[in-house]
Design a protein around this motif. Structure first.
Motif, PDB file in Angstrom:
ATOM      1  N   ARG A 249      20.650  50.465 -49.628  1.00 37.76           N
ATOM      2  CA  ARG A 249      20.922  51.373 -50.738  1.00 37.76           C
ATOM      3  C   ARG A 249      22.213  52.134 -50.467  1.00 37.76           C
ATOM      4  O   ARG A 249      22.508  52.498 -49.341  1.00 37.76           O
ATOM      5  CB  ARG A 249      19.777  52.357 -50.924  1.00 37.76           C
ATOM      6  CG  ARG A 249      18.718  51.847 -51.866  1.00 37.76           C
ATOM      7  CD  ARG A 249      17.736  52.939 -52.223  1.00 37.76           C
ATOM      8  NE  ARG A 249      18.283  53.866 -53.207  1.00 37.76           N
ATOM      9  CZ  ARG A 249      18.290  53.641 -54.522  1.00 37.76           C
ATOM     10  NH1 ARG A 249      17.800  52.529 -55.006  1.00 37.76           N
ATOM     11  NH2 ARG A 249      18.788  54.532 -55.354  1.00 37.76           N
ATOM     12  N   GLY A 250      22.964  52.362 -51.518  1.00 39.42           N
ATOM     13  CA  GLY A 250      24.210  53.091 -51.374  1.00 39.42           C
ATOM     14  C   GLY A 250      25.130  52.755 -52.526  1.00 39.42           C
ATOM     15  O   GLY A 250      24.736  52.059 -53.467  1.00 39.42           O
ATOM     16  N   VAL A 251      26.339  53.268 -52.441  1.00 38.35           N
ATOM     17  CA  VAL A 251      27.285  53.123 -53.532  1.00 38.35           C
ATOM     18  C   VAL A 251      28.603  52.603 -52.979  1.00 38.35           C
ATOM     19  O   VAL A 251      29.104  53.118 -51.980  1.00 38.35           O
ATOM     20  CB  VAL A 251      27.524  54.486 -54.230  1.00 38.35           C
ATOM     21  CG1 VAL A 251      28.428  54.311 -55.447  1.00 38.35           C
ATOM     22  CG2 VAL A 251      26.207  55.131 -54.639  1.00 38.35           C
TER      23      VAL A 251
ATOM     24  N   ARG B 289      32.694  51.996 -53.754  1.00 37.14           N
ATOM     25  CA  ARG B 289      33.745  52.598 -54.592  1.00 37.14           C
ATOM     26  C   ARG B 289      34.992  51.739 -54.476  1.00 37.14           C
ATOM     27  O   ARG B 289      35.086  50.873 -53.602  1.00 37.14           O
ATOM     28  CB  ARG B 289      34.088  54.008 -54.082  1.00 37.14           C
ATOM     29  CG  ARG B 289      32.911  54.939 -53.904  1.00 37.14           C
ATOM     30  CD  ARG B 289      32.494  55.587 -55.202  1.00 37.14           C
ATOM     31  NE  ARG B 289      31.346  56.473 -55.007  1.00 37.14           N
ATOM     32  CZ  ARG B 289      30.649  57.012 -56.005  1.00 37.14           C
ATOM     33  NH1 ARG B 289      30.984  56.765 -57.262  1.00 37.14           N
ATOM     34  NH2 ARG B 289      29.624  57.792 -55.772  1.00 37.14           N
TER      35      ARG B 289
ATOM     36  N   PHE C  61      27.710  52.137 -58.590  1.00 38.46           N
ATOM     37  CA  PHE C  61      26.290  51.868 -58.451  1.00 38.46           C
ATOM     38  C   PHE C  61      25.861  51.148 -59.711  1.00 38.46           C
ATOM     39  O   PHE C  61      26.096  51.636 -60.821  1.00 38.46           O
ATOM     40  CB  PHE C  61      25.524  53.188 -58.291  1.00 38.46           C
ATOM     41  CG  PHE C  61      24.050  53.009 -58.069  1.00 38.46           C
ATOM     42  CD1 PHE C  61      23.557  52.641 -56.817  1.00 38.46           C
ATOM     43  CD2 PHE C  61      23.151  53.192 -59.106  1.00 38.46           C
ATOM     44  CE1 PHE C  61      22.197  52.472 -56.620  1.00 38.46           C
ATOM     45  CE2 PHE C  61      21.796  53.034 -58.909  1.00 38.46           C
ATOM     46  CZ  PHE C  61      21.311  52.661 -57.665  1.00 38.46           C
TER      47      PHE C  61
ATOM     48  N   GLN D 280      20.336  48.443 -59.606  1.00 40.79           N
ATOM     49  CA  GLN D 280      19.970  49.528 -58.688  1.00 40.79           C
ATOM     50  C   GLN D 280      20.525  49.281 -57.281  1.00 40.79           C
ATOM     51  O   GLN D 280      19.850  49.513 -56.277  1.00 40.79           O
ATOM     52  CB  GLN D 280      18.440  49.711 -58.651  1.00 40.79           C
ATOM     53  CG  GLN D 280      17.865  50.228 -59.951  1.00 40.79           C
ATOM     54  CD  GLN D 280      18.171  51.702 -60.185  1.00 40.79           C
ATOM     55  OE1 GLN D 280      17.877  52.557 -59.363  1.00 40.79           O
ATOM     56  NE2 GLN D 280      18.815  52.007 -61.311  1.00 40.79           N
TER      57      GLN D 280
ATOM     58  N   ILE E 197      32.100  52.186 -45.271  1.00 36.20           N
ATOM     59  CA  ILE E 197      31.691  53.341 -46.081  1.00 36.20           C
ATOM     60  C   ILE E 197      31.602  54.549 -45.158  1.00 36.20           C
ATOM     61  O   ILE E 197      30.775  54.566 -44.243  1.00 36.20           O
ATOM     62  CB  ILE E 197      30.320  53.106 -46.746  1.00 36.20           C
ATOM     63  CG1 ILE E 197      30.345  51.816 -47.580  1.00 36.20           C
ATOM     64  CG2 ILE E 197      29.941  54.308 -47.621  1.00 36.20           C
ATOM     65  CD1 ILE E 197      29.014  51.475 -48.233  1.00 36.20           C
TER      66      ILE E 197
END
Lengths: 362, 129
Positions: free
Chosen positions: A290-292, A294, A314, A319, A339
């Protein structure tokens, strides 16, 4: 204060958070970017895209002019209304802009270019037009809305006139047509079905209210960006610009090489790049934990080299963190993304994550 | 105008602290912070048992728009983490002072709490931004 579209006051009245986008005061969202994203995947949303630039190309040399100007050969277009996605290059083979061209007649095409590139595009269009018997006219008398989502066509047709709705209903994907002085096209930038509708300025307010009354929800640039990212569509300035070759930006399919004597602008540079070997490719990344993701994050492909994300976010549908990234051409199906100083594993996929509401990942 | 409950204490980095009846302190981010961030989609929090220091970085909050570091307003030991946020980060937007809580801390020095900003002082910080 930036430029404002004819819908500006309507955005404010609908509770929009207004932000600057390439010199335009545009709605980022009307409350929740995530809700707006899901509305387009599941129902119907509308986007003000009036900041985009509509240009009519008309005259005996219209076709010859566009065959010089664009990578994708408009001679492929023989059925009225058919749309073509293309790059417009400089002599060095860098992308000045990406755009859609609609074929209306042998001597009349309609072109839609980006908002943030308007001034340089119009200047380039005028410069290349020298020597061609063609009139290039910016259609500032049109406003444009995109209505997108599984219910978009049905709801949009319910508020068009019966005559316009009949024309809209007849459109196949990637076709557009004049509809009683409006222009309706079955195109978009979300990975969903829908229309892009050009209307005369005096019609703006009543059409907006009719769409809202029909249940179409206004959506901002925030959702527009996550929707196009999930659909793996390029954003000018992120995935490509004047320093990037279309051959390293997933736009190779928009370059028509035959006939070999069609001397479109940038052709020589692209041929030289091909001869030297294309070194990089644009891919999709899916973050495993899980994470985003960029834009502008470092991508590490062990034993091969490094790349960089061009857009990331995201994915509300998946999800998961997703990104587009330019990586060395030999990159396989695994990579690492840095990240906040930590290398996180990602799956490398084709630059396409979601279509018609569903994941396209294996 | 964002909501700043009078019964909480605050720090200028937009975290709130509540003194609970069991003697522990609950920490989250303020309504103002969630409003600035927009829809929150990911949080990374310390694990239970971790020790935290006032103003120390303890995690990250990511929205559709941006990533924002999370700072501990107090010093002590993390005794609970809101696991329910995982996959349901939207409650930080909808209920930042309730369901959207992040960690519970056992303070190493209870007097630290008294020195934090009260609602009026925190409001002044927000207004000055």
């Amino acid at each position: 204060m930036g430029h404002r579209t004819p819908f500006y006051e309507l955005h404010v009245a609908a509770g929009a958070k207004i932000v600057d986008f390439g010199g335009w005061d545009m709605p980022l969202h009307y409350g929740s970017q995530l809700d707006e994203h899901h509305i387009v995947r599941r129902d119907a949303g509308l986007f003000d895209v009036s900041h985009m630039t509509i240009v009519d190309v008309e005259g005996p040399d219209a076709k010859a002019y566009l065959r010089k100007l664009l990578t994708h050969d408009v001679a492929k277009l023989t059925v009225p209304g058919k749309a073509l996605y293309s790059g417009m290059l400089n002599e060095a083979g860098g992308v000045i802009d990406d755009l859609i061209t609609y074929y209306l007649t042998e001597t009349f095409y309609r072109v839609v270019v980006n908002a943030s590139t308007r001034e340089k595009d119009l200047a380039w269009l005028a410069k290349v037009a020298e020597g061609f018997n063609v009139k290039v006219q910016h259609r500032a008398d049109f406003a444009m809305l995109a209505v997108q989502g599984p219910k978009a066509r049905e709801l949009a047709m319910s508020v068009l006139t019966p005559g316009q709705a009949a024309i809209a209903a007849s459109l196949s994907a990637f076709f557009g047509a004049d509809a009683e002085g409006w222009f309706v096209a079955r195109t978009g930038y979300t990975g969903e079905d829908g229309f892009e509708i050009m209307m005369p300025l005096p019609e703006v307010e009543s059409f907006w209210h009719k769409l809202l009354a029909a249940g179409v929800r206004p959506c901002g640039l925030g959702a527009r960006d996550t929707l196009r990212l999930e659909a793996g569509m390029n954003l000018y300035g992120n995935e490509m610009d004047e320093t990037i070759s279309p051959l390293e930006a997933n736009m190779g399919w928009t370059v028509t090489w035959e006939p070999s004597d069609r001397d479109f602008i940038g052709r020589k540079a692209l041929e030289a790049q091909k001869a030297a070997g294309i070194q990089r490719k644009l891919v999709g990344l899916v973050l495993e934990e899980r994470g985003v993701l960029r834009g502008h994050m470092k991508v590490v492909i062990e034993g091969i080299g490094e790349g960089e994300t061009t857009s990331g976010g995201f994915s509300p549908t998946l999800q998961q963190g997703i990104a587009l990234a330019r990586v060395p051409k030999d990159c396989g199906d695994r990579a690492l993304v840095e990240i906040r100083g930590k290398l996180m594993p990602v799956k490398v996929v084709k630059a396409n994550f979601v279509r018609f509401g569903k994941s396209v990942l294996a | 105008m964002s909501n700043i409950p009078a019964n909480l204490k605050y720090v200028a980095s937009h975290e709130w602290v509540r003194k609970d009846e069991d003697g522990l302190y609950t920490v989250g981010i303020t309504d103002h912070a969630q409003e600035l961030l927009g829809d929150i989609v990911f949080v990374q929090l310390p694990e239970a048992g971790a020790s935290v220091e006032a103003h120390g970085e303890i995690g990250v909050v990511e929205s559709v728009k941006a990533a924002s570091d999370l700072y501990s307003p107090v010093s002590g030991e993390v005794v609970a983490v809101n696991e329910a946020l995982n996959g349901n980060e939207g409650v930080i937007n909808s209920d930042p002072y309730g369901e959207g809580w992040m960690i519970r801390v056992k303070l190493s020095d209870a007097a630290e709490f008294d020195g934090l900003l009260d609602a009026d002082a925190y409001k002044a910080v927000c207004d000055a931004e």
